[in-house]
Design an enzyme around this catalytic site. Structure first.
Site, PDB file in Angstrom:
ATOM      1  N   ASN A 118      28.506 -34.131  14.421  1.00 22.40           N
ATOM      2  CA  ASN A 118      27.483 -33.657  13.486  1.00 22.40           C
ATOM      3  C   ASN A 118      26.642 -34.814  12.962  1.00 22.40           C
ATOM      4  OD1 ASN A 118      28.686 -31.248  13.924  1.00 22.40           O
ATOM      5  ND2 ASN A 118      29.782 -31.164  11.978  1.00 22.40           N
ATOM      6  N   ASP A 120      24.561 -34.303  10.271  1.00 17.26           N
ATOM      7  CA  ASP A 120      24.078 -33.848   8.958  1.00 17.26           C
ATOM      8  C   ASP A 120      24.529 -34.717   7.781  1.00 17.26           C
ATOM      9  OD1 ASP A 120      26.790 -33.068   8.556  1.00 17.26           O
ATOM     10  OD2 ASP A 120      26.389 -31.076   9.358  1.00 17.26           O
ATOM     11  N   HIS A 154      27.064 -38.752  17.416  1.00 18.03           N
ATOM     12  CA  HIS A 154      25.735 -38.292  17.839  1.00 18.03           C
ATOM     13  C   HIS A 154      24.630 -38.775  16.896  1.00 18.03           C
ATOM     14  CE1 HIS A 154      27.429 -34.824  20.561  1.00 18.03           C
ATOM     15  NE2 HIS A 154      27.677 -36.033  21.025  1.00 18.03           N
ATOM     16  N   CYS A 167      10.966 -54.133  18.460  1.00 16.48           N
ATOM     17  CA  CYS A 167      11.373 -54.100  17.052  1.00 16.48           C
ATOM     18  C   CYS A 167      12.717 -53.371  16.894  1.00 16.48           C
ATOM     19  CB  CYS A 167      10.272 -53.423  16.240  1.00 16.48           C
ATOM     20  SG  CYS A 167      10.710 -53.101  14.532  1.00 16.48           S
ATOM     21  N   THR A 245      33.936 -26.833  17.255  1.00 16.72           N
ATOM     22  CA  THR A 245      33.062 -27.239  18.369  1.00 16.72           C
ATOM     23  C   THR A 245      33.281 -26.306  19.554  1.00 16.72           C
ATOM     24  OG1 THR A 245      32.485 -28.996  19.950  1.00 16.72           O
ATOM     25  CG2 THR A 245      34.720 -29.076  19.037  1.00 16.72           C
ATOM     26  N   ASP A 272      36.090 -18.667  16.587  1.00 18.06           N
ATOM     27  CA  ASP A 272      36.087 -17.874  17.806  1.00 18.06           C
ATOM     28  C   ASP A 272      36.842 -18.596  18.912  1.00 18.06           C
ATOM     29  OD1 ASP A 272      35.116 -15.563  19.005  1.00 18.06           O
ATOM     30  OD2 ASP A 272      33.118 -15.917  18.130  1.00 18.06           O
ATOM     31  N   SER A 288      36.955 -22.668   9.626  1.00 22.53           N
ATOM     32  CA  SER A 288      37.692 -23.917   9.375  1.00 22.53           C
ATOM     33  C   SER A 288      37.656 -24.313   7.899  1.00 22.53           C
ATOM     34  CB  SER A 288      37.151 -25.051  10.249  1.00 22.53           C
ATOM     35  OG  SER A 288      35.766 -25.196  10.070  1.00 22.53           O
TER      36      SER A 288
HETATM   37  N1  APR Z   1      34.646 -22.461  11.347  1.00 28.32           N
HETATM   38  C1  APR Z   1      35.071 -22.915  12.547  1.00 28.32           C
HETATM   39  N2  APR Z   1      34.328 -22.830  13.673  1.00 28.32           N
HETATM   40  C2  APR Z   1      33.117 -22.277  13.569  1.00 28.32           C
HETATM   41  C3  APR Z   1      32.604 -21.772  12.350  1.00 28.32           C
HETATM   42  C4  APR Z   1      33.425 -21.887  11.198  1.00 28.32           C
HETATM   43  N3  APR Z   1      33.034 -21.451   9.992  1.00 28.32           N
HETATM   44  N4  APR Z   1      31.363 -21.284  12.590  1.00 28.32           N
HETATM   45  C5  APR Z   1      31.111 -21.465  13.892  1.00 28.32           C
HETATM   46  N5  APR Z   1      32.158 -22.080  14.499  1.00 28.32           N
HETATM   47  C6  APR Z   1      32.310 -22.527  15.893  1.00 28.32           C
HETATM   48  C7  APR Z   1      31.662 -21.661  16.958  1.00 28.32           C
HETATM   49  O1  APR Z   1      32.534 -20.623  17.366  1.00 28.32           O
HETATM   50  C8  APR Z   1      31.409 -22.664  18.071  1.00 28.32           C
HETATM   51  O2  APR Z   1      32.539 -22.750  18.933  1.00 28.32           O
HETATM   52  O3  APR Z   1      31.668 -23.777  15.989  1.00 28.32           O
HETATM   53  C9  APR Z   1      31.298 -24.006  17.336  1.00 28.32           C
HETATM   54  C10 APR Z   1      29.915 -24.594  17.344  1.00 28.32           C
HETATM   55  O4  APR Z   1      29.590 -24.931  18.658  1.00 28.32           O
HETATM   56  P1  APR Z   1      28.169 -25.539  19.035  1.00 28.32           P
HETATM   57  O5  APR Z   1      27.107 -24.761  18.342  1.00 28.32           O
HETATM   58  O6  APR Z   1      28.088 -25.656  20.507  1.00 28.32           O
HETATM   59  O7  APR Z   1      28.205 -26.985  18.335  1.00 28.32           O
HETATM   60  P2  APR Z   1      28.875 -28.328  18.856  1.00 28.32           P
HETATM   61  O8  APR Z   1      30.107 -28.064  19.641  1.00 28.32           O
HETATM   62  O9  APR Z   1      28.986 -29.215  17.683  1.00 28.32           O
HETATM   63  O10 APR Z   1      27.760 -28.887  19.828  1.00 28.32           O
HETATM   64  C11 APR Z   1      27.921 -30.164  20.384  1.00 28.32           C
HETATM   65  O11 APR Z   1      25.691 -30.143  21.206  1.00 28.32           O
HETATM   66  O12 APR Z   1      23.379 -29.889  21.089  1.00 28.32           O
HETATM   67  C12 APR Z   1      24.432 -30.718  20.925  1.00 28.32           C
HETATM   68  O13 APR Z   1      24.192 -32.684  19.769  1.00 28.32           O
HETATM   69  C13 APR Z   1      24.489 -31.329  19.568  1.00 28.32           C
HETATM   70  O14 APR Z   1      26.399 -32.289  18.496  1.00 28.32           O
HETATM   71  C14 APR Z   1      25.924 -31.149  19.145  1.00 28.32           C
HETATM   72  C15 APR Z   1      26.627 -30.884  20.464  1.00 28.32           C
HETATM   73 ZN    ZN Z   2       9.310 -51.360  14.275  1.00 30.06          ZN
END
Ligand code: APR
Ligand code: ZN
Length: 303
Positions: A118, A120, A154, A167, A245, A272, A288
């Site tokens: 993340n 953020d 990331h 730079c 993830t 999920d 989570s």
């Molecule tokens: N608690 C737990 N899991 C959750 C929740 C929650 N409240 N809400 C959603 N999820 C789960 C979803 O089920 C999904 O499996 O979080 C996961 C999010 O997956 P992605 O949207 O694919 O995110 P991520 O795995 O972080 O993506 C990886 O892809 O585009 C790039 O750079 C970006 O860092 C990112 C990377």
């Molecule tokens: Zn610069």
């Protein structure tokens, strides 16, 4: 060959808790789901950004070269979302594990490293919040031991980086908006509207040399940060906690199986089913922000 029932992940918290107590080197690999409860959109889950938008036109060096105005509007939208968000109990639980004097009570004798995909900044802000709530821990939390145990692989939304190879200046920038011309354009991505064109001259600039600046995140096709440190931690880990993830993006998606291949355990926390979770030793389906604090013994079961 093992039967399905033999290879199914365990789902009971007490078994996880006893495994947790015996582990010496714990890593957590986090993704967008960790921040979902804070109001940050995920990428591939329901309502995810990559379901609405094509990642190739927004999160690649090529996309930025072709249309920096559009890419900056996308990152401006994400910066504003993150600025308005607060860390949730999932971030706080992981942050507590990162502070040695708190960790000694919950995971005695273990090391802990959080590898997050993340950008953020909420995991670092969770550490700041703990420091605010417990001023006696502030110095410990500000120390490199704690700050360097959070690996933002990331990159960071609030870093702004010069695009000039001569730079390359990088700075932490919390400005809202990041430059005047982007003010108000966050609605473009929030509401899926066509974006206005902003002149390159009006986009964020390097404060040192005046060249066009870019968001300090890792795009598709770029090398993630901290790979050497991550490799060291993955090699010694005896437990990998995978949080929120989809496990679709490498190298992060491969860490759990690397830990398992060396005899370590894997615990998946996701709302999920996700890639590879059938091979996990533990699987906790649910948000989570509630399962993680519970599993780490930071929340009362009786509420
Ligand atoms: N608690 C737990 N899991 C959750 C929740 C929650 N409240 N809400 C959603 N999820 C789960 C979803 O089920 C999904 O499996 O979080 C996961 C999010 O997956 P992605 O949207 O694919 O995110 P991520 O795995 O972080 O993506 C990886 O892809 O585009 C790039 O750079 C970006 O860092 C990112 C990377
Ligand atoms: Zn610069």
């Amino acid at each position: 060959m093992t039967s399905d029932s033999e290879s199914k992940p365990q789902t009971d918290m007490p078994s996880f808790v006893s495994t947790l107590k015996s582990c010496k080197h714990i890593i957590a690999v986090a993704g967008a789901g960790l921040s979902a409860a804070s109001g940050i959109p995920t990428f591939r889950g329901a309502g995810g950004l990559w379901r609405k938008y094509d990642a190739i036109t927004l999160a690649t060096p090529q996309a930025f070269k072709e249309n920096p105005s559009r890419v900056w509007q996308f990152y401006h939208y994400r910066r504003e979302k993150a600025l308005a968000a607060q860390p949730n109990p999932g971030h706080l639980a992981l942050a507590m594990c990162s502070v040695p004097s708190i960790r000694e009570k919950i995971l005695p004798g273990a090391s802990f490293t959080l590898i997050t995909q993340n950008v953020d900044g909420l995991s670092r802000r969770a550490l700041d919040q703990i420091a605010e709530m417990h001023p006696e821990l502030a110095e410990e939390i500000r120390s490199p031991v704690v700050q360097d145990s959070l690996l933002e692989m990331h990159g960071r939304l609030f870093d702004v980086v010069c695009t000039s190879s001569k730079c390359g200046h990088r700075e932490h920038n919390l400005d809202s908006p990041v430059c005047p011309a982007l003010a108000g354009t966050e609605n473009v991505f929030a509401q899926n509207q066509p974006e206005p064109h902003i002149d390159v001259a009006d986009l964020p600039k390097c404060k040192k040399c005046g060249s066009l600046a870019r968001p300090g995140v890792v795009w598709f096709g770029e090398i993630p940060w901290h790979l050497r440190d991550i490799d060291v931690e993955v090699r010694k880990a005896d437990l990998c906690i995978v949080v929120g993830t989809s496990s679709k993006v490498y190298p992060a998606a491969g860490y759990a199986s690397e830990v398992q291949a060396r005899g370590g355990k894997v615990a998946v926390f996701n709302v999920d089913r996700s890639d590879g979770d059938q091979r996990a030793d533990f699987l906790f389906l649910g948000p989570s922000e509630s399962t993680l604090p519970k599993a780490l013994g930071l929340q009362d079961d009786t509420e």
